[in-house]
Scaffold this motif. Sequence first.
Motif, PDB file in Angstrom:
ATOM      1  N   MET A 314       0.829  -1.200   0.000  1.00  0.00           N
ATOM      2  CA  MET A 314       0.000   0.000   0.000  1.00  0.00           C
ATOM      3  C   MET A 314       0.865   1.253   0.000  1.00  0.00           C
ATOM      4  SD  MET A 314      -2.902  -1.269  -0.281  1.00  0.00           S
ATOM      5  CE  MET A 314      -3.907   0.205  -0.115  1.00  0.00           C
ATOM      6  N   PRO A 315       0.637   2.154  -0.966  1.00  0.00           N
ATOM      7  CA  PRO A 315       1.395   3.420  -0.995  1.00  0.00           C
ATOM      8  C   PRO A 315       0.972   4.334   0.152  1.00  0.00           C
ATOM      9  CG  PRO A 315      -0.319   3.416  -2.678  1.00  0.00           C
ATOM     10  CD  PRO A 315      -0.336   2.046  -2.063  1.00  0.00           C
ATOM     11  N   ASP A 316       1.662   5.469   0.277  1.00  0.00           N
ATOM     12  CA  ASP A 316       1.358   6.400   1.378  1.00  0.00           C
ATOM     13  C   ASP A 316      -0.034   7.001   1.248  1.00  0.00           C
ATOM     14  OD1 ASP A 316       3.879   6.327   2.791  1.00  0.00           O
ATOM     15  OD2 ASP A 316       4.725   7.328   1.044  1.00  0.00           O
ATOM     16  N   ALA A 317      -0.484   7.180   0.016  1.00  0.00           N
ATOM     17  CA  ALA A 317      -1.811   7.752  -0.227  1.00  0.00           C
ATOM     18  C   ALA A 317      -2.397   7.116  -1.473  1.00  0.00           C
ATOM     19  CB  ALA A 317      -1.726   9.269  -0.387  1.00  0.00           C
ATOM     20  N   ILE A 318      -3.715   7.030  -1.512  1.00  0.00           N
ATOM     21  CA  ILE A 318      -4.420   6.471  -2.660  1.00  0.00           C
ATOM     22  C   ILE A 318      -4.896   7.618  -3.548  1.00  0.00           C
ATOM     23  CG2 ILE A 318      -6.356   5.059  -3.417  1.00  0.00           C
ATOM     24  CD1 ILE A 318      -4.188   3.522  -1.861  1.00  0.00           C
ATOM     25  N   ASP A 319      -4.535   7.537  -4.826  1.00  0.00           N
ATOM     26  CA  ASP A 319      -5.008   8.528  -5.800  1.00  0.00           C
ATOM     27  C   ASP A 319      -6.434   8.159  -6.196  1.00  0.00           C
ATOM     28  OD1 ASP A 319      -2.515   9.785  -5.770  1.00  0.00           O
ATOM     29  OD2 ASP A 319      -1.747   8.523  -7.384  1.00  0.00           O
ATOM     30  N   TRP A 320      -7.396   8.751  -5.487  1.00  0.00           N
ATOM     31  CA  TRP A 320      -8.787   8.381  -5.714  1.00  0.00           C
ATOM     32  C   TRP A 320      -9.368   9.191  -6.874  1.00  0.00           C
ATOM     33  CZ3 TRP A 320     -10.561   4.014  -4.338  1.00  0.00           C
ATOM     34  CH2 TRP A 320     -11.934   3.744  -4.377  1.00  0.00           C
ATOM     35  N   PRO A 321     -10.068   8.534  -7.792  1.00  0.00           N
ATOM     36  CA  PRO A 321     -10.528   9.228  -8.998  1.00  0.00           C
ATOM     37  C   PRO A 321     -11.728  10.134  -8.731  1.00  0.00           C
ATOM     38  CG  PRO A 321     -11.359   6.990  -8.979  1.00  0.00           C
ATOM     39  CD  PRO A 321     -10.443   7.106  -7.787  1.00  0.00           C
ATOM     40  N   ALA A 322     -12.034  10.948  -9.719  1.00  0.00           N
ATOM     41  CA  ALA A 322     -13.230  11.785  -9.661  1.00  0.00           C
ATOM     42  C   ALA A 322     -14.464  10.960  -9.982  1.00  0.00           C
ATOM     43  CB  ALA A 322     -13.110  12.940 -10.649  1.00  0.00           C
ATOM     44  N   GLY A 323     -15.595  11.404  -9.507  1.00  0.00           N
ATOM     45  CA  GLY A 323     -16.862  10.752  -9.797  1.00  0.00           C
ATOM     46  C   GLY A 323     -17.984  11.768  -9.790  1.00  0.00           C
ATOM     47  N   PRO A 324     -19.205  11.296  -9.952  1.00  0.00           N
ATOM     48  CA  PRO A 324     -20.350  12.223 -10.002  1.00  0.00           C
ATOM     49  C   PRO A 324     -20.509  13.077  -8.748  1.00  0.00           C
ATOM     50  CG  PRO A 324     -20.971  10.014 -10.735  1.00  0.00           C
ATOM     51  CD  PRO A 324     -19.607   9.895 -10.150  1.00  0.00           C
ATOM     52  N   LEU A 325     -20.042  12.545  -7.599  1.00  0.00           N
ATOM     53  CA  LEU A 325     -20.298  13.239  -6.341  1.00  0.00           C
ATOM     54  C   LEU A 325     -19.042  13.776  -5.679  1.00  0.00           C
ATOM     55  CD1 LEU A 325     -22.909  10.729  -4.835  1.00  0.00           C
ATOM     56  CD2 LEU A 325     -23.352  12.826  -6.108  1.00  0.00           C
ATOM     57  N   ALA A 326     -17.864  13.630  -6.315  1.00  0.00           N
ATOM     58  CA  ALA A 326     -16.639  14.085  -5.666  1.00  0.00           C
ATOM     59  C   ALA A 326     -15.543  14.301  -6.693  1.00  0.00           C
ATOM     60  CB  ALA A 326     -16.188  13.055  -4.621  1.00  0.00           C
ATOM     61  N   PRO A 327     -14.637  15.261  -6.425  1.00  0.00           N
ATOM     62  CA  PRO A 327     -13.499  15.474  -7.328  1.00  0.00           C
ATOM     63  C   PRO A 327     -12.401  14.443  -7.069  1.00  0.00           C
ATOM     64  CG  PRO A 327     -13.357  16.969  -5.468  1.00  0.00           C
ATOM     65  CD  PRO A 327     -14.651  16.222  -5.299  1.00  0.00           C
ATOM     66  N   ALA A 328     -11.457  14.359  -7.979  1.00  0.00           N
ATOM     67  CA  ALA A 328     -10.288  13.510  -7.762  1.00  0.00           C
ATOM     68  C   ALA A 328      -9.502  14.055  -6.568  1.00  0.00           C
ATOM     69  CB  ALA A 328      -9.417  13.482  -9.008  1.00  0.00           C
ATOM     70  N   ARG A 329      -8.932  13.149  -5.790  1.00  0.00           N
ATOM     71  CA  ARG A 329      -8.188  13.600  -4.612  1.00  0.00           C
ATOM     72  C   ARG A 329      -7.266  12.485  -4.129  1.00  0.00           C
ATOM     73  NH1 ARG A 329     -13.108  11.670  -3.526  1.00  0.00           N
ATOM     74  NH2 ARG A 329     -13.659  10.719  -1.527  1.00  0.00           N
ATOM     75  N   GLN A 330      -6.352  12.837  -3.272  1.00  0.00           N
ATOM     76  CA  GLN A 330      -5.505  11.854  -2.606  1.00  0.00           C
ATOM     77  C   GLN A 330      -6.078  11.573  -1.228  1.00  0.00           C
ATOM     78  OE1 GLN A 330      -1.299  12.791  -2.402  1.00  0.00           O
ATOM     79  NE2 GLN A 330      -0.955  11.483  -4.183  1.00  0.00           N
ATOM     80  N   ILE A 331      -6.127  10.285  -0.879  1.00  0.00           N
ATOM     81  CA  ILE A 331      -6.610   9.876   0.437  1.00  0.00           C
ATOM     82  C   ILE A 331      -5.458   9.187   1.143  1.00  0.00           C
ATOM     83  CG2 ILE A 331      -8.325   8.559   1.726  1.00  0.00           C
ATOM     84  CD1 ILE A 331     -10.131   8.636  -0.722  1.00  0.00           C
TER      85      ILE A 331
END
Length: 520
Positions: A314-331
């Motif tokens: 597991m990396p330090d943060a997950i590059d979470w994609p954009a979707g209908p209800l949220a922008p792309a972001r790092q978690i």
Amino acid sequence: MGDWLRDGLFEAAGNVIDGWAWLSGKASAAVVNRAVCTTRNRPHPWSSLSDYTSWQGLTDRSYLARHLPAVDVPVQPPPEKVREIFARQDGHALLSPKSTCLFPAFAQYLTDGFLRTSPKDVARTTSNHEIDLCTLYGRTPDQTRALRLLSSDKGRRGRLKSRMVGGEEFSPFLYKPGTKELTDPAFAALDPPLVDENLPPEQRDTLFAVGGDRVNSTPFTSMMNTLFLREHNRIAAELEARNDGWDDERIFQVARNIVIPIFIKIVVEHYINHITPLPFALRADPSVAWNAPWNRPNWMTVEFSLLYRWHSLMPDAIDWPAGPLAPARQIGIGAFLQNNRPLIEVGLDAAFSGASSQAAGELGALNTALPLLHIEDRAVVQARKNRLATYNAYRVAFGMDRAMSFNDITTNDALAAMLEDLYGEPDHVEFYPGLMAEDRVEDSPLPGLLLRMVAVDAFSQALTNPLLSEHVWNERTFTPWGFDLIARTSKLGDILARNVQQRGPTPIEMTRPGWSYKDQ
């Protein structure tokens, strides 16, 4: 598996083997048999019940089996000192040249179904010892019944309970919003989710009612379960349309019969093919096991329960994609736990695409993220409580030469020095630290002994599934349509394409784009 896979026959003939179905089947069978026979086959004479062989130890599967007998290892440094060989040295993850985050996502979902060490007693397990998708269907008949829709209405027969959220199908929520009250009294039969008791209400509200108590651990594991939930319900709908006289029970049971072999095919033809350093693809051919000397009832081992602690992936943060209800972001990895909201906000295709787009961490020592380091302590302690033999003892048991120096374990001089400081001599190195300290095998994401041990248990546990047995593996069990569907499914992307309204452009792969054997 290991060095013997790197010989010239496999290296040079990979493309030729893949191009001939008959030759591919023969080569795959040879690899499977040789890998499983690296060590002694089941049944094992020992279990975690006692230090000696007994009738209860040979029959009580609430205890774990053992590859080697229990011993008292001579050197046991404090766990907080051993932890140093797992910690990232500069605070940043080493990334795998081969694997995407889809690899650890699937690995966790797969193993959470059968590696179920009791939190109260590390010698005990609640496992069914089968690759049976109990994460989806539950471990017991009562749990399965709680998850089923149980409707005789046309268009609803054979289904698992689900709900639509944002136009997509997910499992029902477990709790009513803002409470710990169940949304369905039947869910009392389910194993309570293994989550923090003080989980904030906004996260608790997103937990799904599912078959496995670990499914809600990350959006990645929930993503996997959601995929197979949709596939079950899609298959049930197709079976109902094709068999008008079938009742709810038969449709459910046949759909389940089809989904479990599909899952096992993914295990071999997507997951194991990613792990192996072979230049040709292995096939999930059930007939390989029918007359094999290693075809024995499954029984998970103490060692198998420990060797799958792959936190460094597991990396330090997950590059979470954009979707209908949220922008792309790092978690951040610490915030990625016990919260399904990221999955719900972006939907299934985006989640799988995101996991397939990000490099996983390099598996091994010196690469575990800080929020996960305390789990490494637990692994070291669990091995000691189960009195596992030394790392060198397992090298010998799985056909490898004994490590005579610390540089036989790792070519990383700094890591070798850390091991020497902890253990003094190679024969004193404990199983789990030694396993993770090894160099990665060329063309594989796994170190050497770990690769061999995974191969032994993966093949001998997956291909012995009752649904794959000689007199069950036929169109009568699965229907002609279902039997063909199993044959046509090899990768997670095959299932995803059948269960989302629109498939995006990202290939759903555990292997990073552009990776090739010749570059390694």
